[in-house]
Design a protein around this motif. Structure first.
Motif, PDB file in Angstrom:
ATOM      1  N   PRO A   1       0.787  -1.104  -0.033  1.00 12.96           N
ATOM      2  CA  PRO A   1      -0.004  -0.051  -0.047  1.00 12.96           C
ATOM      3  C   PRO A   1       1.053   1.375   0.053  1.00 12.96           C
ATOM      4  N   LEU A   2       2.105   1.413   0.500  1.00  9.25           N
ATOM      5  CA  LEU A   2       2.851   2.430   0.366  1.00  9.25           C
ATOM      6  C   LEU A   2       3.771   2.430  -0.792  1.00  9.25           C
ATOM      7  N   ALA A   3       3.590   1.834  -1.712  1.00 15.62           N
ATOM      8  CA  ALA A   3       4.202   1.914  -2.987  1.00 15.62           C
ATOM      9  C   ALA A   3       3.994   2.985  -3.837  1.00 15.62           C
ATOM     10  N   ASP A   4       2.849   3.256  -3.834  1.00 18.14           N
ATOM     11  CA  ASP A   4       2.084   4.271  -4.827  1.00 18.14           C
ATOM     12  C   ASP A   4       2.567   5.828  -3.896  1.00 18.14           C
TER      13      ASP A   4
ATOM     14  N   ALA B   1      -4.989   5.700  -1.025  1.00 19.46           N
ATOM     15  CA  ALA B   1      -4.202   6.746  -0.742  1.00 19.46           C
ATOM     16  C   ALA B   1      -4.410   7.656  -2.124  1.00 19.46           C
ATOM     17  N   ILE B   2      -5.381   8.337  -2.237  1.00 20.91           N
ATOM     18  CA  ILE B   2      -5.815   9.114  -3.504  1.00 20.91           C
ATOM     19  C   ILE B   2      -5.445  10.431  -3.332  1.00 20.91           C
ATOM     20  N   LEU B   3      -4.883  11.144  -4.159  1.00 21.36           N
ATOM     21  CA  LEU B   3      -4.646  12.419  -4.095  1.00 21.36           C
ATOM     22  C   LEU B   3      -5.573  13.002  -4.880  1.00 21.36           C
ATOM     23  N   SER B   4      -5.872  14.189  -4.482  1.00 24.30           N
ATOM     24  CA  SER B   4      -6.840  15.210  -5.218  1.00 24.30           C
ATOM     25  C   SER B   4      -6.711  14.998  -6.599  1.00 24.30           C
TER      26      SER B   4
ATOM     27  N   TYR C   1       4.190   6.921 -24.258  1.00 23.49           N
ATOM     28  CA  TYR C   1       3.910   5.927 -23.248  1.00 23.49           C
ATOM     29  C   TYR C   1       5.155   5.689 -22.638  1.00 23.49           C
ATOM     30  N   GLU C   2       5.524   5.686 -21.240  1.00 25.29           N
ATOM     31  CA  GLU C   2       7.001   5.502 -20.691  1.00 25.29           C
ATOM     32  C   GLU C   2       6.762   4.885 -19.490  1.00 25.29           C
ATOM     33  N   VAL C   3       7.476   3.884 -19.270  1.00 27.64           N
ATOM     34  CA  VAL C   3       7.631   3.181 -18.117  1.00 27.64           C
ATOM     35  C   VAL C   3       8.775   4.061 -17.167  1.00 27.64           C
ATOM     36  N   THR C   4       8.477   4.809 -16.225  1.00 26.91           N
ATOM     37  CA  THR C   4       9.456   5.596 -15.433  1.00 26.91           C
ATOM     38  C   THR C   4       9.925   5.021 -14.156  1.00 26.91           C
ATOM     39  N   ASN C   5       9.147   3.913 -13.770  1.00 27.96           N
ATOM     40  CA  ASN C   5       9.980   3.343 -12.329  1.00 27.96           C
ATOM     41  C   ASN C   5       9.370   1.758 -12.669  1.00 27.96           C
ATOM     42  N   ARG C   6      10.006   0.847 -12.177  1.00 29.26           N
ATOM     43  CA  ARG C   6       9.446  -0.476 -12.123  1.00 29.26           C
ATOM     44  C   ARG C   6       9.888  -1.239 -10.837  1.00 29.26           C
ATOM     45  N   TRP C   7       8.982  -2.098 -10.363  1.00 31.13           N
ATOM     46  CA  TRP C   7       9.443  -2.939  -9.277  1.00 31.13           C
ATOM     47  C   TRP C   7       8.555  -4.235  -9.441  1.00 31.13           C
ATOM     48  N   PRO C   8       8.748  -5.251  -8.629  1.00 30.81           N
ATOM     49  CA  PRO C   8       8.292  -6.311  -8.732  1.00 30.81           C
ATOM     50  C   PRO C   8       6.422  -6.413  -8.841  1.00 30.81           C
ATOM     51  N   GLY C   9       6.027  -6.891  -9.546  1.00 31.17           N
ATOM     52  CA  GLY C   9       4.447  -6.600  -9.712  1.00 31.17           C
ATOM     53  C   GLY C   9       4.095  -5.334 -10.003  1.00 31.17           C
TER      54      GLY C   9
END
Length: 438
Positions: A240-243, A275-278, A344-352
């Protein structure tokens, strides 16, 4: 040399030394005027042999400490007084039976919920400080104190700057703890509110991962260069903290949330809420239009080569071109300039999962209104936390259109939107995005 039982500024009786760090020595002391226990931080001034430089350092320390004393917040260590004796400044603070977060982490990383809880508390104090025009400049696990009841408090507002602590580089003095600096400060820029946001993200990353996002290289110059390039180690712990961390740790300071927004997102995670930002939303909630106080202009590029797909077109072909002319009279139609372009760009990647940024550019000489970008989702991919756009999804086909504030792009103008993509399995190839004007 300061010693036990010494009386400071005719008022504070030193009892025993309770801590020592790069910026000074911390004493437990007794305020004989008010008959209460206090913490006395004996600040270590600039070690330059130049008397004028030492004097400036002392004056700077006193000024910064007085500014910090303005802040009154339940999650900030209260500054009571600033004293001086024999040319040495002392910061008088509330005495808290506590230990720094660094010691808490000696037993290993913390669960995401606990990290979010502590982060929300610290962010609330930093948000109040920012509202009052106060920068911290050195948010690190060592400056986050955990009291006996588990409450977090932030200490040492502005003091790394006040006492001249920093790391020398080819470009001069960089103030703060290198492993927790923001990229722009590591690159020699002046710190600002977004710098505190990034340092908070680095501190929470450390609590979750057990190590700073840029590592802990003993070569401080090499570490600073890595920080300046934004070369964050891809986190192992998703959840839940990844975003939230992906937003706090964006390389471009304009793309980070404010500290007040960071507090709201962290509090939501701590409470088990999205965790939704405005201006953002989670699928499958229906799309809605909203506003953000700032435009996102880029993304955090930290994981390998950026993968991109571009497809350009300017809407449906005119009706006249549907019917083909006789073969004998067939001519080559002129290639029209595209109205808008999408990347379209992948700017950060992690498992899953990964963080995605999509750039939209007005390719025509007049203003562009009503743009829309579409693509096909790779198998097993889901979208969460869209920001800066309004989303409609039909099966694996995704369409994102503008919000009110970025609906009109001037000639050559650009805007961006982004989201978190969660992936099951391999996830397939990077999609190709198409832009059109509606």
């Amino acid at each position: 040399m300061t010693r036990e039982d010494e009386l400071i500024a005719g008022r504070y009786r030193l009892e025993r030394q309770v801590g020592r760090g790069a910026m000074g020595v911390v004493w437990r002391a007794r305020d004989e005027r008010l008959n209460r226990t206090v913490a006395l931080k004996q600040l270590l001034p600039d070690t330059s042999p130049d008397d004028a430089a030492q004097f400036r350092s002392i004056v700077r320390a006193m000024r910064e400490a007085r500014v910090a004393a303005r802040l009154k917040h339940p999650h900030a260590v209260t500054v009571y007084d600033v004293a001086e004796q024999d040319g040495t400044p002392f910061l008088v603070m509330e005495f808290l039976p506590s230990r720094p977060l660094t010691q808490l982490l000696d037993d290993g990383p913390l669960p995401a919920g606990r990290v979010a809880e502590l982060g929300a508390q610290i962010a609330s104090a930093l948000a109040a400080a920012h509202e009052d025009g106060i920068l911290h400049r050195d948010v690190t696990p060592n400056n986050v104190l955990i009291t006996e009841d588990g409450t977090a408090k932030i200490a040492d507002f502005g003091l790394s700057h006040a006492t001249g602590e920093g790391t020398m580089t080819g470009g001069g003095l960089v103030v703060g703890t290198p492993a927790f600096l923001s990229p722009e400060v590591a690159d020699g820029e002046e710190p600002g509110y977004p710098s505190d946001v990034f340092s908070l993200g680095s501190t929470l990353y450390t609590a979750l991962e057990g190590a700073p996002p840029f590592g802990s290289d003993g070569n401080q110059i090499a570490l600073l260069k890595r920080v300046a390039r934004g070369e964050i180690t891809v986190p192992r712990n998703t959840g839940p903290l990844a975003d939230v961390l992906s937003r706090l740790l964006r390389r471009d300071p304009r793309e980070r949330p404010t500290m007040a927004e960071a507090e709201r997102m962290l509090a939501a995670v701590a409470d088990g809420r999205p965790a939704i930002l405005s201006g953002t939303k989670r699928l499958p909630a229906p799309p809605r239009r909203s506003r953000l106080p700032f435009a996102i202009a880029g993304g955090l590029a930290v994981a390998g080569v950026v993968l991109a797909g571009i497809l350009l077109f300017d809407g449906d072909p005119p009706a006249e071109s549907v019917a083909s002319p006789p073969v004998a009279e067939k001519t080559t139609a002129p290639v029209e300039k595209p109205v808008c372009e999408a990347r379209y760009e992948v700017t950060n990647r992690w498992p899953g999962g990964s963080e995605i940024r999509v750039s939209v550019r007005n390719a025509q000489a007049t203003r562009l209104t009503g743009w829309e970008v579409s693509w096909t989702l790779p198998p097993g991919t889901r979208i969460a936390n869209l920001w800066n756009g309004s989303l409609v999804q039909d099966g694996d086909r995704v369409r994102v259109s503008e919000l009110d504030w970025n609906a009109v792009l001037p000639a050559g103008g650009t805007t961006t939107f982004g989201f978190i993509a969660t992936v099951e399995g391999e996830g397939g190839d990077t999609p190709v995005a198409a832009c059109r004007s509606s």
